[in-house]
Design a protein around this motif. Sequence first.
Motif, short mmCIF file in Angstrom:
data_model
loop_
_atom_site.label_atom_id
_atom_site.label_comp_id
_atom_site.label_asym_id
_atom_site.label_seq_id
_atom_site.Cartn_x
_atom_site.Cartn_y
_atom_site.Cartn_z
N TYR A 91 12.99 4.54 -11.13
CA TYR A 91 12.14 3.71 -10.28
C TYR A 91 11.68 4.51 -9.06
CZ TYR A 91 10.38 -0.36 -7.76
OH TYR A 91 9.56 -1.25 -7.10
N PHE A 92 12.55 5.39 -8.59
CA PHE A 92 12.24 6.18 -7.40
C PHE A 92 11.65 7.55 -7.76
CE2 PHE A 92 15.73 3.30 -6.33
CZ PHE A 92 15.12 2.57 -5.33
N ARG A 96 6.93 9.42 -7.89
CA ARG A 96 6.75 10.71 -7.22
C ARG A 96 6.37 11.78 -8.25
NH1 ARG A 96 10.05 12.12 -2.20
NH2 ARG A 96 10.54 10.13 -1.25
N ARG A 98 4.98 11.35 -11.16
CA ARG A 98 3.64 11.11 -11.69
C ARG A 98 2.57 11.60 -10.71
NH1 ARG A 98 -0.83 8.30 -12.01
NH2 ARG A 98 -0.51 7.51 -9.92
N ARG A 99 2.78 11.30 -9.42
CA ARG A 99 1.78 11.71 -8.42
C ARG A 99 1.70 13.24 -8.34
NH1 ARG A 99 3.85 7.15 -5.57
NH2 ARG A 99 5.30 8.42 -4.37
N SER A 270 -0.37 4.76 -14.11
CA SER A 270 -0.31 4.54 -12.66
C SER A 270 1.13 4.37 -12.21
CB SER A 270 -1.11 3.29 -12.28
OG SER A 270 -0.47 2.15 -12.82
N ASP A 271 1.34 4.44 -10.89
CA ASP A 271 2.68 4.19 -10.33
C ASP A 271 3.13 2.78 -10.70
OD1 ASP A 271 2.36 6.62 -9.21
OD2 ASP A 271 2.48 5.96 -7.12
N LYS A 272 2.17 1.85 -10.62
CA LYS A 272 2.47 0.45 -10.87
C LYS A 272 3.01 0.26 -12.29
CE LYS A 272 -0.20 -3.82 -10.48
NZ LYS A 272 -1.52 -4.28 -10.04
N ARG A 275 6.57 1.64 -12.47
CA ARG A 275 7.56 0.75 -11.85
C ARG A 275 7.80 -0.49 -12.71
NH1 ARG A 275 4.61 1.59 -6.81
NH2 ARG A 275 5.63 3.26 -5.67
N GLN A 276 6.71 -1.05 -13.25
CA GLN A 276 6.85 -2.25 -14.10
C GLN A 276 7.71 -1.93 -15.33
OE1 GLN A 276 2.71 -3.10 -14.77
NE2 GLN A 276 2.62 -4.63 -13.14
N VAL A 278 10.13 0.29 -15.57
CA VAL A 278 11.55 0.37 -15.18
C VAL A 278 12.11 -1.03 -14.95
CG1 VAL A 278 13.19 1.27 -13.50
CG2 VAL A 278 11.23 2.65 -14.16
N VAL A 279 11.32 -1.88 -14.28
CA VAL A 279 11.78 -3.24 -13.99
C VAL A 279 12.07 -4.00 -15.29
CG1 VAL A 279 11.07 -5.46 -13.04
CG2 VAL A 279 10.62 -3.37 -11.76
N LEU B 94 15.81 -5.50 -9.47
CA LEU B 94 14.60 -4.71 -9.74
C LEU B 94 13.35 -5.57 -9.58
CD1 LEU B 94 15.74 -2.55 -12.80
CD2 LEU B 94 14.75 -1.63 -10.70
N TYR B 98 10.49 -4.86 -6.90
CA TYR B 98 9.11 -4.65 -7.33
C TYR B 98 8.15 -5.62 -6.66
CZ TYR B 98 4.92 -4.36 -10.09
OH TYR B 98 3.61 -4.22 -10.44
N GLU B 108 -4.80 3.71 -5.27
CA GLU B 108 -4.79 4.86 -6.18
C GLU B 108 -4.74 4.40 -7.63
OE1 GLU B 108 -1.76 8.47 -7.35
OE2 GLU B 108 -1.14 6.91 -5.98
N ASP B 109 -3.89 3.37 -7.86
CA ASP B 109 -3.75 2.87 -9.22
C ASP B 109 -5.07 2.31 -9.74
OD1 ASP B 109 -1.18 3.53 -9.02
OD2 ASP B 109 -0.37 1.51 -8.87
#
Lengths: 488, 111
Positions: A91-92, A96, A98-99, A270-272, A275-276, A278-279, B94, B98, B108-109
């Motif tokens: 998640y952390f 980073r 990816r960017r 994307s980062d989003k 994160r999704q 991992v969640v 989580l 989130y 950015e996304d």
Amino acid sequence: MDVGMTALVVCALYLVVTLVTGLLPGLRVSHSVTGYVAADRSMNLLVLYFVLGASVFSSFAFLGGPGWAYSRGAAAFYILAYGTLGMVPLYFFGPRTRRLGGRFGFVTQAEMLAHRFDSRALSAVLALVTVVTLVPYLTLQMKGAGYILSTLSGGAISAPVGAAVTYGVVVIYVLASGVLGVGWTNTFQGMFMMVVAWFLGLYLPWRLYGGVGAMFERLATERPELLTAPGLGGDGTAWSWWAYSSAVLVSAVGFSMWPHFFMKSFAAKSDKVLRQTVVLYPTFQIFLVPILLIGFSAVLAYPGISPADTVLPELLTRLELSPLLVGLVCAGALAASMSSGDAILHAAASVAVRDGAAPFWPALRDDHRQRSMIRALVLVLATVAFYFAVASKISIVALLLGAYGGMAQIFPVVFAAFYWPRATGKGALAGLLAGGVVNCFFLVWPAAKPWPMHEGVYGLVANVAVLVVVSLLTRPQDPERVRAHVDA
Amino acid sequence: MSINQEPGEPTRDPGPSNKAAAEPLPRGLVFFPPGTPQAVRRRRVLFVYIVIVAAVALVWPVYSWVAAPRPLILGLPLGLAWVVGWLGVVFGALLWLYRGDRHLGEAEDDG
């Protein structure tokens, strides 16, 4: 048509659908290294969710998980426990990573770390560790696939032929479509595995005992030692809390570090999305519960199955299930093998060329040539793994056991890359080597351990200590380079 | 780093400003990039505490207190139900994390 033939037809249909699913994405991905290794950084939530889930749950989970529950009882809970914690670091680290990938063009874990620590040696060491670790892992997947088809056909299809057919399909779609082929087939395979696992995990206890609660009620009465953590060791005696607890922690630390897993961060759209993924991962992880129920269901109904890893195929044979169901379950087991095998094969070839060869061989920095070399290595590594699977007498399991502790040694390096600006390339390399050597030492000579803990714990202690001391004794890295990673 | 660039070469990306690059690097751990909102920092720290509690709960000695076959919880032995329960706790944490992070990097996304 007899049971075996019907089931084989189902498996053949599954292989055809997998092949088509794997070939189609190749039509739309670019013919570049970024396209082949990181899917042009375009993976959506659906594909990323299944590629991360299915690539971790291999034939070890599908055949080994029930085997552990059957023979070692509560010891198998450790698989669920470490998975609960293991995905969290991504998640952390993931966004980073990816960017940085988008900014500098990284497509592998080693490439990113080599840049942060300004060290080609680190790149080479990580490439070597990756290949040495992943080839035995791939070999086990091939053995699993060969075993399933051989058992199903009653020996009419030999294990080597079964492995060759299954992995022939894998090689074709990995060559044609790269990681996007891996992603879409894993989506299909992941759904397949989950449906099969949940169905069997609930159906078997119901058929044999009248339900999950009734099954555990009988087990708690007749085999309470099996349901009392930390369960049993491989020799049937009680497993120690030292071994159980340290195995949970080391496996959790190493979980997200596997290269074929970690490098999917570069492929996320994307980062989003990352994160999704991992969640939502615990919703995939929970499918280990029915996997364990399969093993527990055989304890009282069919005692004495040996080796324990064969408990699932034995159940299918002894219960006289419908041929269609047997075929679907076996196709599910093939899906588990292939969904890990394809990701491993693709990652090993990519890392070997990108991190092991390209930094030292200028001709390979040409994008087209590098992509061709990766594809050639996919063939070579598949052939090597196939050789080990059918011909070699080397103990693959022993190699793989060492790999789990070895993977955990990458964690301090990744953590330091992102969170400790003072960490240097010499420190990271020395720490990684120290951790690897200590891990291997205690793996080979377990009697030398001061406490009966997982060898990876000793490796991590040595790793962190050496990383810190050597970093503080060496010149700091270029601030601009460090800030690019720490502030990513 | 592109494939034409060696680890030892300067990055193509200009990176942070020259002023920032000239400042000495911190010696300790840096968990948040500059400009990270306080609310995000607090939420992440709290989340890490929850994960540490989960890790402690899943190993000795805490896990040994609940490592028994009985009572059965929703049909599962206590030792297994405990692990599944902590998987649920981490899943919930989580989701909560989130919810607070979902706007991060959105521009950015979307781009």
